[in-house]
Design a protein around this motif. Structure first.
Motif, short mmCIF file in Angstrom:
data_model
loop_
_atom_site.label_atom_id
_atom_site.label_comp_id
_atom_site.label_asym_id
_atom_site.label_seq_id
_atom_site.Cartn_x
_atom_site.Cartn_y
_atom_site.Cartn_z
N LYS A 46 -5.17 -1.45 0.52
CA LYS A 46 -4.98 -2.77 -0.10
C LYS A 46 -6.12 -3.14 -1.05
CE LYS A 46 -2.42 -6.47 -0.30
NZ LYS A 46 -1.19 -6.43 -1.04
N GLY A 47 -7.31 -2.67 -0.74
CA GLY A 47 -8.45 -2.93 -1.61
C GLY A 47 -8.44 -2.08 -2.87
N GLY A 48 -7.43 -1.21 -3.02
CA GLY A 48 -7.33 -0.35 -4.20
C GLY A 48 -8.15 0.91 -4.10
N ARG A 49 -8.68 1.18 -2.90
CA ARG A 49 -9.53 2.36 -2.73
C ARG A 49 -8.71 3.59 -2.38
NH1 ARG A 49 -12.21 -1.90 -0.60
NH2 ARG A 49 -14.12 -2.48 -1.66
N PHE A 50 -9.20 4.71 -2.80
CA PHE A 50 -8.57 6.02 -2.70
C PHE A 50 -9.16 6.76 -1.51
CE2 PHE A 50 -8.24 10.44 -3.95
CZ PHE A 50 -7.09 10.51 -4.70
N ARG A 51 -8.31 7.28 -0.64
CA ARG A 51 -8.77 8.06 0.52
C ARG A 51 -7.91 9.30 0.65
NH1 ARG A 51 -7.08 4.96 4.25
NH2 ARG A 51 -5.55 6.29 5.20
N VAL A 52 -8.53 10.42 1.02
CA VAL A 52 -7.80 11.68 1.16
C VAL A 52 -7.86 12.13 2.61
CG1 VAL A 52 -7.66 14.08 0.40
CG2 VAL A 52 -8.43 12.33 -1.19
N GLU A 53 -6.71 12.49 3.15
CA GLU A 53 -6.61 13.04 4.50
C GLU A 53 -6.02 14.44 4.41
OE1 GLU A 53 -4.67 10.44 7.28
OE2 GLU A 53 -5.47 8.68 6.29
N THR A 69 0.87 -1.18 0.00
CA THR A 69 0.00 0.00 0.00
C THR A 69 0.90 1.22 0.00
OG1 THR A 69 -0.08 0.06 2.40
CG2 THR A 69 -1.83 -1.17 1.27
N GLY A 70 0.33 2.35 -0.21
CA GLY A 70 1.12 3.58 -0.23
C GLY A 70 0.24 4.78 -0.44
N GLY A 71 0.85 5.84 -0.84
CA GLY A 71 0.07 7.04 -1.07
C GLY A 71 0.90 8.13 -1.70
N LEU A 72 0.26 9.26 -1.88
CA LEU A 72 0.90 10.46 -2.42
C LEU A 72 0.77 11.58 -1.41
CD1 LEU A 72 -0.48 10.40 -6.08
CD2 LEU A 72 1.75 9.62 -5.29
N ILE A 73 1.78 12.40 -1.32
CA ILE A 73 1.75 13.57 -0.45
C ILE A 73 1.74 14.79 -1.35
CG2 ILE A 73 2.99 14.85 1.33
CD1 ILE A 73 4.33 12.11 2.03
N SER A 74 0.73 15.63 -1.17
CA SER A 74 0.60 16.85 -1.96
C SER A 74 0.81 18.05 -1.05
CB SER A 74 -0.79 16.92 -2.60
OG SER A 74 -0.96 18.16 -3.27
N CYS A 75 1.76 18.91 -1.43
CA CYS A 75 2.07 20.10 -0.65
C CYS A 75 1.86 21.34 -1.51
CB CYS A 75 3.52 20.06 -0.17
SG CYS A 75 3.89 18.62 0.84
N SER A 76 1.31 22.38 -0.90
CA SER A 76 1.05 23.63 -1.61
C SER A 76 1.35 24.80 -0.69
CB SER A 76 -0.41 23.69 -2.05
OG SER A 76 -0.70 24.96 -2.57
N ILE A 79 0.35 15.12 9.30
CA ILE A 79 -0.79 14.20 9.29
C ILE A 79 -0.27 12.88 9.82
CG2 ILE A 79 -2.40 12.89 7.84
CD1 ILE A 79 -2.41 15.21 5.88
N THR A 80 -1.03 12.26 10.71
CA THR A 80 -0.66 10.94 11.20
C THR A 80 -1.42 9.90 10.38
OG1 THR A 80 -0.31 11.82 13.41
CG2 THR A 80 -0.54 9.44 13.21
N ALA A 81 -0.66 9.07 9.66
CA ALA A 81 -1.26 8.05 8.82
C ALA A 81 -1.84 6.93 9.68
CB ALA A 81 -0.22 7.48 7.87
N SER A 82 -2.66 6.07 9.09
CA SER A 82 -3.25 4.97 9.84
C SER A 82 -2.20 4.02 10.38
CB SER A 82 -4.25 4.21 8.96
OG SER A 82 -3.59 3.73 7.81
N SER A 83 -1.02 4.01 9.77
CA SER A 83 0.08 3.18 10.25
C SER A 83 0.78 3.81 11.45
CB SER A 83 1.10 2.97 9.14
OG SER A 83 1.66 4.23 8.76
N GLY A 84 0.44 5.06 11.77
CA GLY A 84 1.08 5.77 12.87
C GLY A 84 2.23 6.65 12.42
N ASP A 85 2.59 6.57 11.15
CA ASP A 85 3.68 7.40 10.61
C ASP A 85 3.25 8.86 10.53
OD1 ASP A 85 5.15 5.10 10.28
OD2 ASP A 85 4.66 4.89 8.14
#
Length: 184
Positions: A158-165, A137-144, A174-180
């Motif tokens: 893992k299910g291929g679904r897209f979520r935005v925090e 799994t992974g993600g993208l970090i967008s900074c502006s 931002i604290t990811a669901s993994s705690g990072d």
């Protein structure tokens, strides 16, 4: 009897005050307008990523194949440079190169957004035949710097679904669901 008629008008001081007030109001409106445009561009960019990843997931499931999403370099290899155009392509041999033609290309995010991946250095996302994420799994970090929300994390589960925090408290983290802890 001679009477002196005065012409109605404004004094120089009154004109200076009005011009000053108008310039202050125009400056405030311009800065608000710039922020609104940056926020709109940010929302558009996030929606483009959502559409793009959903398309890749759908392509994998409907074509019953492995589909990779990544930026490509000139040699058509996946690279971890999400500041440029991003590609969707069939990748059955899982070598990070298009097997045939590229299915879809998303334009670069532009100068007002910095985008980097959280893919453990691979720089790509893969969807399998069921539309689920193939691999990590992974993600993208967008900074502006110009939008009202400066940090956005786009997670692909893992299910291929897209979520935005969003960094709603504007502390730059931002604290990811993994705690990072994620930051710009």
């Amino acid at each position: 009897m001679n009477s002196i008629k005065t012409q109605p008008g404004y004094t120089l001081l009154e004109l200076i005050i009005v011009i000053t007030l108008l310039s202050v109001l125009a400056t405030m409106a311009a800065s608000s307008w710039s922020a609104a445009i940056a926020d709109s561009r940010q929302r558009t960019q996030i929606n483009e990523y959502r559409t793009f990843f959903n398309c890749a997931r759908w392509q994998a499931a409907s074509m019953n194949t492995i589909v990779t999403v990544c930026p490509l370099n000139a040699a058509q290899n996946c690279v971890d440079d999400w500041e440029g155009p991003v590609h969707v392509f069939v990748d059955n041999d899982r070598d990070g190169r298009p097997d045939d033609d590229v299915l879809r290309v998303m334009r670069a995010p532009g100068n007002s957004f910095g985008v980097r991946s959280r893919t453990a250095g691979t720089g790509y996302f893969r969807f399998n035949e069921t539309g689920m994420l193939h691999g990590r799994t992974g993600g993208l970090i967008s900074c502006s710097d110009s939008a009202s929300i400066t940090l956005i994390y786009i997670a692909i589960n893992k299910g291929g679904r897209f979520r935005v925090e969003y960094d709603r408290d504007k502390d730059g983290r931002i604290t990811a669901s993994s705690g990072d802890a994620i930051s710009c």
